[in-house]
Each structure stands twice: as structure tokens, then as C-alpha cells.
Design a protein around this motif. Structure first.
Motif, PDB file in Angstrom:
ATOM      1  N   SER A  99      -3.357  24.585 -31.257  1.00 23.09           N
ATOM      2  CA  SER A  99      -2.175  24.670 -30.405  1.00 23.09           C
ATOM      3  C   SER A  99      -1.732  26.123 -30.223  1.00 23.09           C
ATOM      4  N   PHE A 100      -1.769  26.893 -31.313  1.00 16.06           N
ATOM      5  CA  PHE A 100      -1.380  28.301 -31.215  1.00 16.06           C
ATOM      6  C   PHE A 100      -2.296  29.052 -30.256  1.00 16.06           C
ATOM      7  N   VAL A 101      -3.601  28.855 -30.385  1.00 15.98           N
ATOM      8  CA  VAL A 101      -4.555  29.535 -29.506  1.00 15.98           C
ATOM      9  C   VAL A 101      -4.383  29.073 -28.063  1.00 15.98           C
ATOM     10  N   TYR A 102      -4.223  27.780 -27.868  1.00 15.99           N
ATOM     11  CA  TYR A 102      -4.089  27.224 -26.519  1.00 15.99           C
ATOM     12  C   TYR A 102      -2.911  27.854 -25.776  1.00 15.99           C
ATOM     13  N   VAL A 103      -1.762  27.933 -26.436  1.00 17.19           N
ATOM     14  CA  VAL A 103      -0.575  28.477 -25.784  1.00 17.19           C
ATOM     15  C   VAL A 103      -0.648  29.999 -25.673  1.00 17.19           C
ATOM     16  N   TYR A 104      -1.138  30.670 -26.714  1.00 13.91           N
ATOM     17  CA  TYR A 104      -1.222  32.133 -26.698  1.00 13.91           C
ATOM     18  C   TYR A 104      -2.135  32.603 -25.562  1.00 13.91           C
ATOM     19  N   ARG A 105      -3.196  31.850 -25.306  1.00 13.50           N
ATOM     20  CA  ARG A 105      -4.122  32.244 -24.248  1.00 13.50           C
ATOM     21  C   ARG A 105      -3.545  32.060 -22.846  1.00 13.50           C
ATOM     22  N   LEU A 106      -2.406  31.430 -22.725  1.00 18.59           N
ATOM     23  CA  LEU A 106      -1.740  31.373 -21.430  1.00 18.59           C
ATOM     24  C   LEU A 106      -1.216  32.743 -21.009  1.00 18.59           C
ATOM     25  N   PHE A 107      -1.020  33.634 -21.983  1.00 18.74           N
ATOM     26  CA  PHE A 107      -0.560  34.972 -21.615  1.00 18.74           C
ATOM     27  C   PHE A 107      -1.337  36.091 -22.304  1.00 18.74           C
ATOM     28  N   ARG A 108      -2.422  35.738 -23.016  1.00 20.36           N
ATOM     29  CA  ARG A 108      -3.270  36.770 -23.612  1.00 20.36           C
ATOM     30  C   ARG A 108      -4.688  36.235 -23.747  1.00 20.36           C
ATOM     31  N   ASN A 109      -5.650  36.972 -23.220  1.00 23.85           N
ATOM     32  CA  ASN A 109      -7.043  36.502 -23.230  1.00 23.85           C
ATOM     33  C   ASN A 109      -7.780  36.791 -24.529  1.00 23.85           C
ATOM     34  N   SER A 110      -7.360  37.807 -25.256  1.00 22.43           N
ATOM     35  CA  SER A 110      -8.123  38.250 -26.428  1.00 22.43           C
ATOM     36  C   SER A 110      -7.698  37.517 -27.701  1.00 22.43           C
ATOM     37  N   VAL A 111      -7.609  36.187 -27.595  1.00 22.25           N
ATOM     38  CA  VAL A 111      -7.262  35.328 -28.729  1.00 22.25           C
ATOM     39  C   VAL A 111      -8.420  34.363 -28.923  1.00 22.25           C
ATOM     40  N   HIS A 112      -8.927  34.248 -30.149  1.00 19.73           N
ATOM     41  CA  HIS A 112     -10.166  33.514 -30.391  1.00 19.73           C
ATOM     42  C   HIS A 112      -9.991  32.511 -31.531  1.00 19.73           C
ATOM     43  N   LEU A 113     -10.377  31.279 -31.271  1.00 19.39           N
ATOM     44  CA  LEU A 113     -10.319  30.237 -32.283  1.00 19.39           C
ATOM     45  C   LEU A 113     -11.597  30.249 -33.111  1.00 19.39           C
ATOM     46  N   ILE A 114     -11.450  30.366 -34.415  1.00 18.24           N
ATOM     47  CA  ILE A 114     -12.580  30.254 -35.336  1.00 18.24           C
ATOM     48  C   ILE A 114     -12.609  28.822 -35.843  1.00 18.24           C
ATOM     49  N   ASP A 115     -13.604  28.054 -35.404  1.00 18.56           N
ATOM     50  CA  ASP A 115     -13.665  26.650 -35.805  1.00 18.56           C
ATOM     51  C   ASP A 115     -14.979  26.265 -36.476  1.00 18.56           C
TER      52      ASP A 115
ATOM     53  N   GLN B 167     -17.762  25.542 -35.231  1.00 20.06           N
ATOM     54  CA  GLN B 167     -18.481  24.469 -34.550  1.00 20.06           C
ATOM     55  C   GLN B 167     -19.983  24.744 -34.530  1.00 20.06           C
ATOM     56  N   GLY B 168     -20.756  23.715 -34.832  1.00 23.30           N
ATOM     57  CA  GLY B 168     -22.207  23.858 -34.837  1.00 23.30           C
ATOM     58  C   GLY B 168     -22.725  24.758 -35.951  1.00 23.30           C
ATOM     59  N   GLY B 169     -21.932  24.914 -37.012  1.00 25.04           N
ATOM     60  CA  GLY B 169     -22.359  25.785 -38.113  1.00 25.04           C
ATOM     61  C   GLY B 169     -22.250  27.260 -37.802  1.00 25.04           C
ATOM     62  N   SER B 170     -21.326  27.603 -36.864  1.00 23.40           N
ATOM     63  CA  SER B 170     -21.248  28.983 -36.370  1.00 23.40           C
ATOM     64  C   SER B 170     -20.193  29.832 -37.067  1.00 23.40           C
ATOM     65  N   LEU B 171     -19.723  29.413 -38.231  1.00 21.16           N
ATOM     66  CA  LEU B 171     -18.636  30.140 -38.887  1.00 21.16           C
ATOM     67  C   LEU B 171     -19.009  31.588 -39.151  1.00 21.16           C
ATOM     68  N   GLU B 172     -20.200  31.823 -39.659  1.00 19.39           N
ATOM     69  CA  GLU B 172     -20.627  33.204 -39.936  1.00 19.39           C
ATOM     70  C   GLU B 172     -20.684  34.019 -38.658  1.00 19.39           C
ATOM     71  N   MET B 173     -21.192  33.430 -37.584  1.00 17.60           N
ATOM     72  CA  MET B 173     -21.290  34.141 -36.315  1.00 17.60           C
ATOM     73  C   MET B 173     -19.911  34.502 -35.777  1.00 17.60           C
ATOM     74  N   GLN B 174     -18.961  33.580 -35.907  1.00 17.27           N
ATOM     75  CA  GLN B 174     -17.619  33.840 -35.394  1.00 17.27           C
ATOM     76  C   GLN B 174     -16.889  34.897 -36.219  1.00 17.27           C
ATOM     77  N   THR B 175     -17.020  34.854 -37.520  1.00 15.44           N
ATOM     78  CA  THR B 175     -16.326  35.834 -38.351  1.00 15.44           C
ATOM     79  C   THR B 175     -16.972  37.208 -38.257  1.00 15.44           C
ATOM     80  N   ARG B 176     -18.242  37.259 -37.864  1.00 16.30           N
ATOM     81  CA  ARG B 176     -18.941  38.534 -37.757  1.00 16.30           C
ATOM     82  C   ARG B 176     -18.321  39.449 -36.705  1.00 16.30           C
ATOM     83  N   SER B 177     -17.623  38.855 -35.734  1.00 12.54           N
ATOM     84  CA  SER B 177     -17.059  39.651 -34.640  1.00 12.54           C
ATOM     85  C   SER B 177     -15.743  40.334 -35.010  1.00 12.54           C
ATOM     86  N   MET B 178     -15.191  40.035 -36.163  1.00 12.16           N
ATOM     87  CA  MET B 178     -13.915  40.634 -36.557  1.00 12.16           C
ATOM     88  C   MET B 178     -14.096  42.098 -36.929  1.00 12.16           C
TER      89      MET B 178
END
Length: 209
Positions: free
Chosen positions: A67-83, A85-96
Motif C-alpha cells: 500500500s505504501f509503494v502503491y500510493v507513493y508511486r502516484l507522486f514519485r517514480n523512484s520507489v521500489h517494492l522488494i518482494d 518474487q520468483g526467488g529474486s530477493l538477492e537481485m532486488q537488494t543488490r540494487s540498493m
């Protein structure tokens, strides 16, 4: 959870049972406001300064994060949900990166995934905002800013109502501080939702159709 559920079975005939949880929610919200009101501004400052914001909440806390990401992205594009999905946790955290901010949400017993994310965020040098249930939680111990919420519930499972209220308060604060340009971004996002057919008008027809 099982023991608490069994106690509810014994109370099925109580007339006030359905209303009890609303009373507890009220108390949770009051306690959460007392504990976290002063930290909301500090959290907003960290989020505003970061080029990217990463958000993670798993299991029962996933709705708060989404919910936080969904609403925040209404006025900011650079918000990313780490979920993860598909075993991609390492890939998603690598971008931080060290310039980014990470918002994590969890309460006891804390999910393994959220601990992996917050540890990865600290290694990357992120500023960490923890929305959690205790100053002694493993998230809070690694956080730059901690916002506490109460999870008390007469039901068998802890309540996330106050956690949702915290993120809604944070979003309200972020919009109020963003200035007039944020209005244009919100209006464009809303228009796109209608034009794409994602929303329907009052007559039940999608504007995109």
C-alpha cells in the motif's frame, strides 16, 4: 495462535465480541501516535533525500509495504517494492546503494526475509527506516529511524491496523512537504489510471473504453 483461537471459540456467544476489536484498534492507534509522532518527520527527511526508496514487508506486513509503494508511486517514480518474487530477493537488494533509503516493516516473530533485506541494506550503506513493534526488535537495532506500532488484538493474530496508519501518516506528510509540483504528478497519475481503464467512472464504464 492456536491457543488464542481456542479461547475465541469459548466466547462465541458474547454479544460484545465483534465490537471488542474496534476498541482495541482505537487503543493501538493512540499508543502508536504517542510512540511515533515525533519520528515521522525524521523518516520523511530521509525518504526525501534519497534518490531511490526501497520498501520491504513480508507475510502479514506485505499489505502495509504494498500500500505504501502503491500510493507513493502516484507522486514519485523512484520507489521500489522488494518482494522476492520468483526467488529474486538477492537481485532486488543488490540494487540498493549508500545514497538510498530502505523502509522495512515487521513485528514479532520477525520474518527471515525482512531480516535479510535490512542486513543487505546496512551493508549497502542505506538509511534504514524501521516500522516495527519494539525498540529492541532486530529491525530497530539496525535502523536510523524507528516508528513503533502496536499489534495488540483480541483475535488470534496480531493487528496491522496501526502499521497501516503509520504509513498513511508518512505519505500525508511527504505530500504536504513536496510543494506544488507534486499536485501535477498526482493529477497525471490519476488521469492515466482512468484513461488506461484501470479505474471506472461513476457509471461503471472505464474511461479507457
Amino acid at each position: 495462535y492456536g491457543d488464542r483461537a481456542r479461547s475465541l471459540l469459548e466466547r462465541a456467544s458474547e454479544q460484545g465480541l465483534a465490537g471488542e476489536i474496534f476498541q482495541v484498534h482505537k487503543a493501538n492507534l493512540e499508543a502508536t501516535e504517542r510512540h511515533s509522532r515525533s519520528g515521522l518527520n525524521d523518516a520523511a527527511v530521509l525518504l526525501e533525500a534519497a534518490p531511490n526508496v526501497h520498501v520491504a514487508g513480508f507475510r502479514a506486513c506485505f499489505p502495509i509495504a504494498f500500500s505504501f509503494v502503491y500510493v507513493y508511486r502516484l507522486f514519485r517514480n523512484s520507489v521500489h517494492l522488494i518482494d522476492g518474487q520468483g526467488g529474486s530477493l538477492e537481485m532486488q537488494t543488490r540494487s540498493m546503494t549508500e545514497e538510498d533509503a530502505l523502509l522495512v516493516i515487521s513485528f514479532a516473530p520477525y520474518s527471515r526475509e525482512v531480516l535479510q533485506v535490512v542486513e543487505a541494506g546496512k551493508r549497502a550503506g542505506c538509511k534504514v527506516i524501521a516500522i516495527t513493534d519494539s525498540d529492541a526488535s532486530p529491525l530497530s537495532l539496525l535502523a536510523d529511524v524507528t516508528l513503533l506500532f502496536s499489534t495488540q488484538s483480541p483475535s488470534f493474530f496480531p493487528s496491522i491496523t496501526s502499521g497501516m496508519a503509520l504509513t498513511e501518516s508518512l505519505l500525508e506528510l511527504l505530500v504536504s512537504r513536496a510543494g506544488k509540483p507534486v499536485i501535477d504528478r498526482i493529477e497525471r497519475a490519476e488521469a492515466h489510471l482512468f484513461e488506461s481503464g484501470a479505474y471506472v467512472d461513476a457509471g461503471g464504464r472505464s474511461r479507457g473504453s
